[in-house]
Design a protein around this motif. Structure first.
Motif, PDB file in Angstrom:
ATOM      1  N   HIS A   1       0.844  -1.105  -0.019  1.00 20.93           N
ATOM      2  CA  HIS A   1       0.073  -0.015  -0.060  1.00 20.93           C
ATOM      3  C   HIS A   1       0.850   1.336  -0.032  1.00 20.93           C
TER       4      HIS A   1
ATOM      5  N   SER B   1       3.918   5.556  -5.694  1.00 19.47           N
ATOM      6  CA  SER B   1       4.110   5.725  -6.951  1.00 19.47           C
ATOM      7  C   SER B   1       3.332   6.689  -7.889  1.00 19.47           C
TER       8      SER B   1
ATOM      9  N   ARG C   1       2.100   1.907  -3.469  1.00 16.78           N
ATOM     10  CA  ARG C   1       1.278   2.420  -4.127  1.00 16.78           C
ATOM     11  C   ARG C   1       0.995   3.812  -4.148  1.00 16.78           C
TER      12      ARG C   1
END
Length: 233
Positions: A143, A149, A146
């Motif tokens: 998580h 990112s 992510r």
């Protein structure tokens, strides 16, 4: 023209000249810092040291340097450490060696943060080499990756076939970044993400940059520290 290891050693030679008897000395991490540790041990000074990694602590102790726990000192007189990128203002990216959190803690404890590099680490802007290390806790790391990112491709650092583990028991996410236009803002955004322990942006922490060049020149540049440290309270 000299090779990179020769340049690293030359930068380290200049840095250790700044260490005096009675000082508390921060020991950096990485191949350039290792040169400084070896040279420091040869000077036989009356100093105590704190290390930014287990590997640096082990090297220092094997050479006869006195190393104490960082919690046993209130400040550090001088730290000698390397960097992976150095921009024209003396801002840094660190963490390719995985010790960024401990390095940043000791940098903020230090009256003088001496950065030693060879000329290949000089960049015109932070992010030029394309990688920004981020230390994250293992819990929920996917998580966290992510979320990271949003700022570039986020890759879990792997050693062999397993995740690389820092001295703090955490993972490293290498963020594929381009030019970092506002490093201060980027640092704040990254550290606000749940699961992020610390990032590899070292903004305004260095006080002296020592650069060794292949033509045998060594440049020593004092830079203005622009962040609060333990000495500003």
């Amino acid at each position: 023209m000299k090779d990179v290891e020769f340049m690293k050693r030359r930068a380290a030679e200049e840095a250790v000249k700044l260490v005096k008897n009675g000082m508390i000395v921060g020991l950096g991490t990485g191949s350039t810092a290792a040169h400084a540790i070896r040279l420091l041990a040869k000077r036989n000074l009356d100093i105590i040291c704190v290390a930014t990694s287990k590997s640096s602590e082990e090297l220092a102790k094997s050479l006869g340097l006195k190393v104490v726990d960082v919690n046993d000192v209130d400040y550090v007189d001088i730290t000698i450490d390397g960097a992976d990128e150095v921009d024209p203002q003396g801002n840094l990216i660190k963490g390719y060696g995985g010790a960024l959190t401990r390095e940043k803690i000791i940098a903020k404890m230090s009256k003088e943060e001496i950065i030693i590099v060879d000329e290949t680490k000089l960049v015109t802007f932070l992010g030029q080499r394309g990688k920004l290390p981020i230390e994250v806790i293992p819990f929920g790391w996917k998580h966290t990756a992510r979320e990271l990112s949003k700022y570039g491709k986020a890759s879990l650092r792997i050693l062999g076939s397993e995740p690389y583990i820092t001295d703090n028991g955490n993972y490293i996410i290498d963020l594929n970044v381009g030019r970092i236009e506002d490093p201060v803002e980027m640092e704040s955004k990254l550290n606000s993400i749940p699961g992020v322990v610390e990032n590899g942006l070292f903004i305004g922490l260095a006080t002296v940059i020592i650069v060794a060049h292949s033509d045998l020149r060594v440049d020593i540049k004092r830079v203005k520290r622009s962040v609060d440290t333990v000495f500003d309270s």
